[in-house]
Design a protein around this motif. Structure first.
Motif, PDB file in Angstrom:
ATOM      1  N   GLY A 224     124.285  13.122 -30.836  1.00  0.00           N
ATOM      2  CA  GLY A 224     124.920  13.381 -32.125  1.00  0.00           C
ATOM      3  C   GLY A 224     125.698  12.176 -32.627  1.00  0.00           C
ATOM      4  N   MET A 225     126.543  11.610 -31.777  1.00  0.00           N
ATOM      5  CA  MET A 225     127.305  10.423 -32.153  1.00  0.00           C
ATOM      6  C   MET A 225     126.381   9.234 -32.378  1.00  0.00           C
ATOM      7  SD  MET A 225     130.147   8.329 -29.934  1.00  0.00           S
ATOM      8  CE  MET A 225     128.854   7.551 -28.943  1.00  0.00           C
ATOM      9  N   ASN A 226     125.377   9.089 -31.519  1.00  0.00           N
ATOM     10  CA  ASN A 226     124.462   7.960 -31.649  1.00  0.00           C
ATOM     11  C   ASN A 226     123.706   7.988 -32.964  1.00  0.00           C
ATOM     12  OD1 ASN A 226     125.025   6.688 -29.197  1.00  0.00           O
ATOM     13  ND2 ASN A 226     123.515   7.876 -28.068  1.00  0.00           N
TER      14      ASN A 226
ATOM     15  N   VAL B 245     125.990   6.741 -35.721  1.00  0.00           N
ATOM     16  CA  VAL B 245     126.104   5.280 -35.704  1.00  0.00           C
ATOM     17  C   VAL B 245     124.797   4.642 -36.159  1.00  0.00           C
ATOM     18  CG1 VAL B 245     126.542   3.251 -34.262  1.00  0.00           C
ATOM     19  CG2 VAL B 245     127.831   5.361 -33.869  1.00  0.00           C
ATOM     20  N   PHE B 246     123.672   5.234 -35.758  1.00  0.00           N
ATOM     21  CA  PHE B 246     122.370   4.735 -36.195  1.00  0.00           C
ATOM     22  C   PHE B 246     122.256   4.777 -37.715  1.00  0.00           C
ATOM     23  CE2 PHE B 246     117.994   5.654 -37.464  1.00  0.00           C
ATOM     24  CZ  PHE B 246     117.308   4.589 -36.897  1.00  0.00           C
TER      25      PHE B 246
ATOM     26  N   ALA C 241     122.213   2.073 -42.930  1.00  0.00           N
ATOM     27  CA  ALA C 241     122.743   1.900 -44.285  1.00  0.00           C
ATOM     28  C   ALA C 241     123.246   0.474 -44.490  1.00  0.00           C
ATOM     29  CB  ALA C 241     123.865   2.914 -44.536  1.00  0.00           C
ATOM     30  N   LEU C 242     123.949  -0.066 -43.480  1.00  0.00           N
ATOM     31  CA  LEU C 242     124.449  -1.436 -43.578  1.00  0.00           C
ATOM     32  C   LEU C 242     123.304  -2.430 -43.659  1.00  0.00           C
ATOM     33  CD1 LEU C 242     126.924  -3.334 -43.484  1.00  0.00           C
ATOM     34  CD2 LEU C 242     126.675  -3.366 -41.002  1.00  0.00           C
TER      35      LEU C 242
ATOM     36  N   PRO D  33     127.682   0.022 -33.007  1.00  0.00           N
ATOM     37  CA  PRO D  33     127.810  -0.429 -34.399  1.00  0.00           C
ATOM     38  C   PRO D  33     127.364  -1.888 -34.516  1.00  0.00           C
ATOM     39  CG  PRO D  33     129.781   0.762 -33.718  1.00  0.00           C
ATOM     40  CD  PRO D  33     128.960   0.557 -32.474  1.00  0.00           C
ATOM     41  N   LEU D  34     126.543  -2.172 -35.494  1.00  0.00           N
ATOM     42  CA  LEU D  34     126.017  -3.500 -35.801  1.00  0.00           C
ATOM     43  C   LEU D  34     124.948  -3.956 -34.803  1.00  0.00           C
ATOM     44  CD1 LEU D  34     129.315  -5.414 -36.741  1.00  0.00           C
ATOM     45  CD2 LEU D  34     127.794  -4.111 -38.230  1.00  0.00           C
TER      46      LEU D  34
END
Length: 251
Positions: free
Chosen positions: A49-51, A54-55, A60-61, A162-163
């Motif tokens: 769920g958290m992954n 972040v994905f 989006a970035l 992240p990133l």
């Protein structure tokens, strides 16, 4: 100030190593036996769920900033210069690769990678070309996450950073060590160091533009596609292309 920064970096690396050792007793990525697909996913990716959140953020970035900048970079910078920039970054990576070869107990390969670095640095103006490969010195791929895996430290859960994207708890800690020991970080002038790091990110993303286009057309669920591909590739890298049978303890 430099002494303080050095102390902080050493502390970061030491903390990463301490947590990595603790991971040795944690559960590693498991196969499909006795549990089916749902159990396999729970074992491999308990943080799904958290992954996925972040994905989605990373996607989006990338769509809004990183990929457009990379496409502009490809459009503006001639291919020959992009090739030289990629070679220069790969040449710096040979130092990290040689160190990890040594830590994995492979001194001959470490020597080969250091020789690669010396040849390309001296004869190719800091590695703008890859003469070493032309001379038969193969380029390898090693990092501290692989080194920990080679010594039996479990991967821990799959983790999207992240990133940085796909990883595991172990590989994320290894990334901390790799970044903190990078020659780019060692540059004293922050503006130069940050500029080179930004160029490295853009260059790396530009080299993946074709692959990302293929991914768009091939994967119904990009998250699962990238996760499973990452875990399989890391297992293969840790074992230098010869992983044990699935019934043996995974790494």
């Amino acid at each position: 100030m430099n002494a303080r920064l050095t102390g902080v970096r050493r502390g970061t690396v030491a903390a990463a190593l301490a947590v990595a050792v603790a991971l040795g007793g944690c559960a590693s990525v498991s196969g499909t036996a006795n549990g089916g697909e749902a159990q396999r996913r729970a074992d491999v990716d308990p943080l799904e769920g958290m992954n996925r959140a972040v994905f989605d953020f990373n996607q989006a970035l990338d769509d809004a900033l990183v990929a457009p900048v990379a496409r502009g970079y490809v459009k503006v910078v001639p291919e020959v210069f992009r090739w030289m920039i990629s070679n220069a970054f790969a040449n710096l990576a040979d130092v990290r690769i040689a160190l990890n070869q040594l830590l994995q107990g492979k001194p001959l390969l470490a020597g080969s990678d250091l020789l690669r670095f010396g040849i390309n640095t001296v004869f190719c103006l800091g590695g703008l070309a890859d003469l070493a490969s032309e001379l038969g010195l193969e380029r390898h791929n090693e990092d501290f996450g692989q080194t920990m895996g080679r010594w039996g430290i479990g991967s821990g859960p799959y983790l999207v950073l992240p990133l940085f994207g796909p990883s595991t708890v172990r590989d994320g800690l290894g990334l901390v060590v790799d970044v903190e020991t990078s020659p780019l970080i060692a540059i004293k002038r922050r503006s130069t160091s940050n500029g080179l790091l930004a160029l490295w990110i853009v260059d790396a993303r530009a080299n993946l533009l074709d692959a990302s286009q293929l991914l768009e057309g091939a994967a119904l669920d990009k998250y699962l596609f990238l996760r499973d591909g990452y875990l399989q590739r890391r297992r293969n890298l840790i074992w230098d292309g010869d992983p044990p049978e699935e019934g043996e303890p995974p790494r």
